[in-house]
Design a protein around this motif. Structure first.
Motif, PDB file in Angstrom:
ATOM      1  N   TYR A  43       5.675  -0.279   8.133  1.00  9.58           N
ATOM      2  CA  TYR A  43       4.530   0.642   8.199  1.00  9.58           C
ATOM      3  C   TYR A  43       5.149   1.922   8.167  1.00  9.58           C
ATOM      4  O   TYR A  43       5.971   2.405   9.088  1.00  9.58           O
ATOM      5  CB  TYR A  43       3.538   0.243   8.991  1.00  9.58           C
ATOM      6  CG  TYR A  43       2.317   1.135   8.789  1.00  9.58           C
ATOM      7  CD1 TYR A  43       1.126   0.770   8.082  1.00  9.58           C
ATOM      8  CD2 TYR A  43       2.308   2.188   9.709  1.00  9.58           C
ATOM      9  CE1 TYR A  43       0.226   1.689   7.826  1.00  9.58           C
ATOM     10  CE2 TYR A  43       1.161   2.952   9.566  1.00  9.58           C
ATOM     11  CZ  TYR A  43       0.036   2.483   8.663  1.00  9.58           C
ATOM     12  OH  TYR A  43      -1.194   3.385   8.675  1.00  9.58           O
ATOM     13  N   LYS A  44       4.892   2.692   7.059  1.00 15.17           N
ATOM     14  CA  LYS A  44       5.108   4.126   7.315  1.00 15.17           C
ATOM     15  C   LYS A  44       4.326   5.041   7.873  1.00 15.17           C
ATOM     16  O   LYS A  44       2.925   5.308   7.910  1.00 15.17           O
ATOM     17  CB  LYS A  44       5.132   4.977   5.708  1.00 15.17           C
ATOM     18  CG  LYS A  44       5.723   6.032   5.588  1.00 15.17           C
ATOM     19  CD  LYS A  44       5.469   6.688   4.159  1.00 15.17           C
ATOM     20  CE  LYS A  44       5.191   6.002   2.993  1.00 15.17           C
ATOM     21  NZ  LYS A  44       5.175   6.773   1.717  1.00 15.17           N
ATOM     22  N   VAL A  45       4.768   5.649   9.096  1.00 16.80           N
ATOM     23  CA  VAL A  45       3.942   6.514  10.177  1.00 16.80           C
ATOM     24  C   VAL A  45       4.088   8.002  10.054  1.00 16.80           C
ATOM     25  O   VAL A  45       3.127   8.375  10.459  1.00 16.80           O
ATOM     26  CB  VAL A  45       4.281   5.993  11.607  1.00 16.80           C
ATOM     27  CG1 VAL A  45       3.894   4.370  11.861  1.00 16.80           C
ATOM     28  CG2 VAL A  45       5.609   6.062  11.969  1.00 16.80           C
ATOM     29  N   SER A  67       0.860  -0.992   0.232  1.00 22.00           N
ATOM     30  CA  SER A  67      -0.289   0.088   0.037  1.00 22.00           C
ATOM     31  C   SER A  67       0.915   1.113   0.048  1.00 22.00           C
ATOM     32  O   SER A  67       2.094   1.182   0.129  1.00 22.00           O
ATOM     33  CB  SER A  67      -0.847   0.092   1.180  1.00 22.00           C
ATOM     34  OG  SER A  67      -0.267   0.293   2.476  1.00 22.00           O
ATOM     35  N   ASP A 119       5.098  10.997   6.714  1.00 22.30           N
ATOM     36  CA  ASP A 119       5.652  11.074   5.326  1.00 22.30           C
ATOM     37  C   ASP A 119       5.318  12.600   5.154  1.00 22.30           C
ATOM     38  O   ASP A 119       4.056  12.968   5.021  1.00 22.30           O
ATOM     39  CB  ASP A 119       4.877  10.067   4.463  1.00 22.30           C
ATOM     40  CG  ASP A 119       5.472  10.319   2.978  1.00 22.30           C
ATOM     41  OD1 ASP A 119       6.404  10.941   2.732  1.00 22.30           O
ATOM     42  OD2 ASP A 119       4.711   9.600   2.047  1.00 22.30           O
ATOM     43  N   SER A 162       1.314   3.030   2.475  1.00 19.99           N
ATOM     44  CA  SER A 162       2.061   3.319   3.944  1.00 19.99           C
ATOM     45  C   SER A 162       2.470   1.954   4.232  1.00 19.99           C
ATOM     46  O   SER A 162       3.205   1.944   5.625  1.00 19.99           O
ATOM     47  CB  SER A 162       0.996   3.774   4.767  1.00 19.99           C
ATOM     48  OG  SER A 162      -0.063   3.035   4.844  1.00 19.99           O
ATOM     49  N   GLY A 163       2.734   0.653   3.543  1.00 22.92           N
ATOM     50  CA  GLY A 163       3.082  -0.372   3.933  1.00 22.92           C
ATOM     51  C   GLY A 163       3.771  -1.202   2.921  1.00 22.92           C
ATOM     52  O   GLY A 163       3.671  -1.030   1.845  1.00 22.92           O
ATOM     53  N   TRP A 166       9.500   4.952   9.264  1.00 20.50           N
ATOM     54  CA  TRP A 166       8.962   3.559   9.070  1.00 20.50           C
ATOM     55  C   TRP A 166       9.218   2.820  10.213  1.00 20.50           C
ATOM     56  O   TRP A 166      10.231   2.649  11.001  1.00 20.50           O
ATOM     57  CB  TRP A 166       9.634   2.716   7.782  1.00 20.50           C
ATOM     58  CG  TRP A 166       9.390   3.420   6.533  1.00 20.50           C
ATOM     59  CD1 TRP A 166      10.083   4.580   6.014  1.00 20.50           C
ATOM     60  CD2 TRP A 166       8.584   2.979   5.383  1.00 20.50           C
ATOM     61  NE1 TRP A 166       9.468   4.907   4.823  1.00 20.50           N
ATOM     62  CE2 TRP A 166       8.744   3.883   4.496  1.00 20.50           C
ATOM     63  CE3 TRP A 166       7.676   1.999   5.364  1.00 20.50           C
ATOM     64  CZ2 TRP A 166       7.869   3.579   3.246  1.00 20.50           C
ATOM     65  CZ3 TRP A 166       6.900   1.858   4.120  1.00 20.50           C
ATOM     66  CH2 TRP A 166       7.069   2.605   3.287  1.00 20.50           C
ATOM     67  N   GLN A 186      10.575  10.749   6.274  1.00 23.47           N
ATOM     68  CA  GLN A 186       9.629   9.560   6.556  1.00 23.47           C
ATOM     69  C   GLN A 186      10.205   8.692   7.746  1.00 23.47           C
ATOM     70  O   GLN A 186      11.450   8.666   7.835  1.00 23.47           O
ATOM     71  CB  GLN A 186      10.041   8.618   5.089  1.00 23.47           C
ATOM     72  CG  GLN A 186       9.378   9.039   3.754  1.00 23.47           C
ATOM     73  CD  GLN A 186       9.636   8.182   2.710  1.00 23.47           C
ATOM     74  OE1 GLN A 186      10.381   7.223   2.867  1.00 23.47           O
ATOM     75  NE2 GLN A 186       8.751   8.222   1.771  1.00 23.47           N
TER      76      GLN A 186
END
Length: 181
Positions: free
Chosen positions: A59-61, A22, A63, A24-25, A79, A77
């Motif tokens: 998982y991108k927390v 996705s 951005d 973010s992941g 992660w 970013q």
């Protein structure tokens, strides 16, 4: 007993595969191939082969992008993730050896599964960036021996060189690691 005069050389070739599931992941898989050379008073030892395969989920927390008054683009970013390293590499140590832990460095595998927690932070200003990461590796036991807990930290300086057909990312790295029993 381990000889007094021992020189070891370790070289690792890594093949990475990344799938973004996705925006973010994503999932990262690492396939290592190890080369080990050891010269000592007792002679020379060489080993090579497939190491332990690792799989991570990240998982991108954070951005965030912004522009400065001088029109420089700043991106950041953060992660967070976790993974597992599977004992797929060859590990062949006789537990009755007098110093089995000294022989662990001569193996392409660890004989143990690891659980890994990781964090990665990137900051870029136009085409220059810094990537920092930290991992906490929790080992399991192997042959009733505990191999310690590893906490490596890595910082990378990345420069993006690009023309119409080619994108290069030369990288310089610094790595620190602490192992405790």
């Amino acid at each position: 007993m381990t000889p007094v005069n021992t020189a070891r050389t370790f070289f690792k070739l890594l093949k990475y595969g990344v799938a973004l599931t996705s925006a973010s992941g994503g999932v990262l898989a690492v396939l290592p191939f190890d080369f080990i050379h050891q010269a000592s008073d007792d002679g020379t030892f060489n080993a090579k082969g497939l190491g332990d395969i690792a799989v991570f989920g990240n998982y991108k927390v954070l951005d965030h992008s912004s522009a400065t008054a001088g029109k420089k683009l700043i991106t950041q970013q953060l992660w967070l993730g976790a993974g597992i390293k599977l004992a797929t590499g060859k590990f062949d140590i006789d537990p009755t050896e007098p110093e089995p832990l000294a022989l662990a460095n001569t193996q392409v595998g660890s004989g143990s599964n690891y659980f890994i927690l990781n964090a990665m932070y990137n900051i870029n200003i136009n085409s220059v960036g810094v990537n920092t990461s930290a991992r906490y590796k929790i080992n399991t036991t192997n042959n009733d021996k505990f191999f310690g807990i590893n906490f490596p930290r890595i910082a990378l300086l990345i420069i993006r060189l690009q023309n119409r057909r080619l994108l290069l990312h030369p990288t310089s790295a610094c790595c620190m690691s602490k192992v405790s029993q």
